[in-house]
Design a protein around this motif. Structure first.
Motif, mmCIF file in Angstrom:
data_model
loop_
_atom_site.group_PDB
_atom_site.id
_atom_site.type_symbol
_atom_site.label_atom_id
_atom_site.label_comp_id
_atom_site.label_asym_id
_atom_site.label_seq_id
_atom_site.Cartn_x
_atom_site.Cartn_y
_atom_site.Cartn_z
ATOM 1 N N THR A 28 0.727 -1.269 0.046
ATOM 2 C CA THR A 28 -0.012 0.136 0.099
ATOM 3 C C THR A 28 0.842 1.254 -0.005
ATOM 4 N N LEU A 29 0.688 2.023 -0.924
ATOM 5 C CA LEU A 29 1.357 3.746 -0.833
ATOM 6 C C LEU A 29 0.478 4.580 -0.180
ATOM 7 N N VAL A 30 1.061 5.120 0.937
ATOM 8 C CA VAL A 30 0.231 6.025 1.709
ATOM 9 C C VAL A 30 1.076 7.442 2.106
ATOM 10 N N GLY A 31 0.503 8.399 2.516
ATOM 11 C CA GLY A 31 1.156 9.523 3.123
ATOM 12 C C GLY A 31 1.290 10.651 1.916
ATOM 13 N N PRO A 32 1.931 11.755 2.454
ATOM 14 C CA PRO A 32 2.173 12.856 1.533
ATOM 15 C C PRO A 32 3.020 12.854 0.356
ATOM 16 N N LEU A 33 2.442 13.327 -0.780
ATOM 17 C CA LEU A 33 3.324 13.417 -1.992
ATOM 18 C C LEU A 33 3.168 14.967 -2.526
ATOM 19 N N ARG A 34 4.091 15.734 -2.388
ATOM 20 C CA ARG A 34 4.302 16.963 -3.087
ATOM 21 C C ARG A 34 4.856 17.182 -4.219
ATOM 22 N N LEU A 35 4.248 17.662 -5.395
ATOM 23 C CA LEU A 35 4.732 18.067 -6.752
ATOM 24 C C LEU A 35 4.661 19.469 -7.036
ATOM 25 N N SER A 36 5.603 19.743 -8.015
ATOM 26 C CA SER A 36 5.492 21.076 -8.826
ATOM 27 C C SER A 36 5.477 20.723 -10.156
ATOM 28 N N ALA A 37 4.755 21.379 -11.163
ATOM 29 C CA ALA A 37 4.906 21.050 -12.423
ATOM 30 C C ALA A 37 4.644 22.407 -13.247
ATOM 31 N N PRO A 38 4.833 22.604 -14.558
ATOM 32 C CA PRO A 38 4.763 23.605 -15.267
ATOM 33 C C PRO A 38 2.935 24.028 -15.480
#
Length: 248
Positions: A28-38
């Protein structure tokens, strides 16, 4: 409230990632993931691709920030950034994620008024809708090497969506990655211009801070996006009557 120190941020990240990695081992993939993109790529392609990723991994808490500036991934707390173009920051591990042709395009109305360019040299007499962050953006490969063209600027702007909109409005010729223009070319709203020389291509990279190993979430995101975009990516594939739609 005082901002957490770099050491405190690091400790919090390691604790969070440790818990996430343990969950990943259980499947299971859990928790925060913060991304930046154009902004433009995020609106047209990344957003819809992420909807699919989140449907497959509903326990991930995703934050996506769209920004055309080159953010400082490590200092600003991003787990990963997706960028169009070369990433020169040596603090980041950058991997080529997808490619895109760059094409010259204009509206039928503009070409009816000003004529169709037949060569790279002809472009100098036309109005250009230019990307503001690169002075030598119009580069074309020819037998003698690269040729740089600087047409008269009808508009300079640092956003591909606005460049596309200006071309649709008939303001001039623009040079855009195909992921901005492919749907409009397929419908005839924009006409692709063939000068006999290929424009310099475009590359999309995904990068994460070197001090952090690639997490299971980033690895899963990378696989998901590559599966969605395809190889070659769907925006560079021949039209199939579903222009602008992400294949499932």
């Amino acid at each position: 409230m005082a901002r957490p120190s770099c050491r405190a941020q690091r400790m919090l990240f390691e604790a969070t990632e440790g818990a996430a990695e343990m969950a990943a081992r259980r499947g299971t993939l859990v928790g925060p993931l913060r991304l930046s993109a154009p902004v433009g790529f995020g609106v047209l392609h990344l957003g819809p691709a992420l909807y699919r990723f989140l449907a497959d991994h509903p326990a991930i808490d995703l934050t996506l920030e769209l920004d055309d500036r080159f953010v400082d991934a490590a200092a600003d707390g991003f787990d990963a950034v997706i960028r169009h173009g070369t990433i020169a920051d040596t603090r980041l591990v950058a991997k080529r994620h997808a490619t895109s042709q760059r094409i010259l395009a204009a509206s039928p109305a503009y070409l009816a008024r000003h004529g169709m360019p037949q060569s790279v040299a002809d472009l100098k007499a036309h109005c250009g809708i230019l990307y503001a962050n690169r002075d030598a953006d119009w580069r074309f490969a020819g037998p003698a090497g690269w040729t740089v063209v600087r047409p008269r600027a009808a508009l300079r702007v640092n956003n591909g969506l606005v460049m596309r909109g200006a071309a649709l409005a008939g303001l001039g010729i623009t040079l855009l990655p195909n992921f901005f223009a492919h749907a409009d070319v397929a419908t005839g709203a924009l006409i692709r211009i063939d000068t006999g020389c290929d424009a310099e291509g475009a590359e999309l990279h995904i990068a994460y801070p070197r001090e952090r190993s690639a997490s299971a979430k980033i690895a899963a995101l990378t696989r998901s996006l590559r599966a969605t975009f395809g190889e070659p990516p769907y925006w560079d594939s021949p039209p199939s009557g579903t222009a602008g739609l992400i294949p499932r």
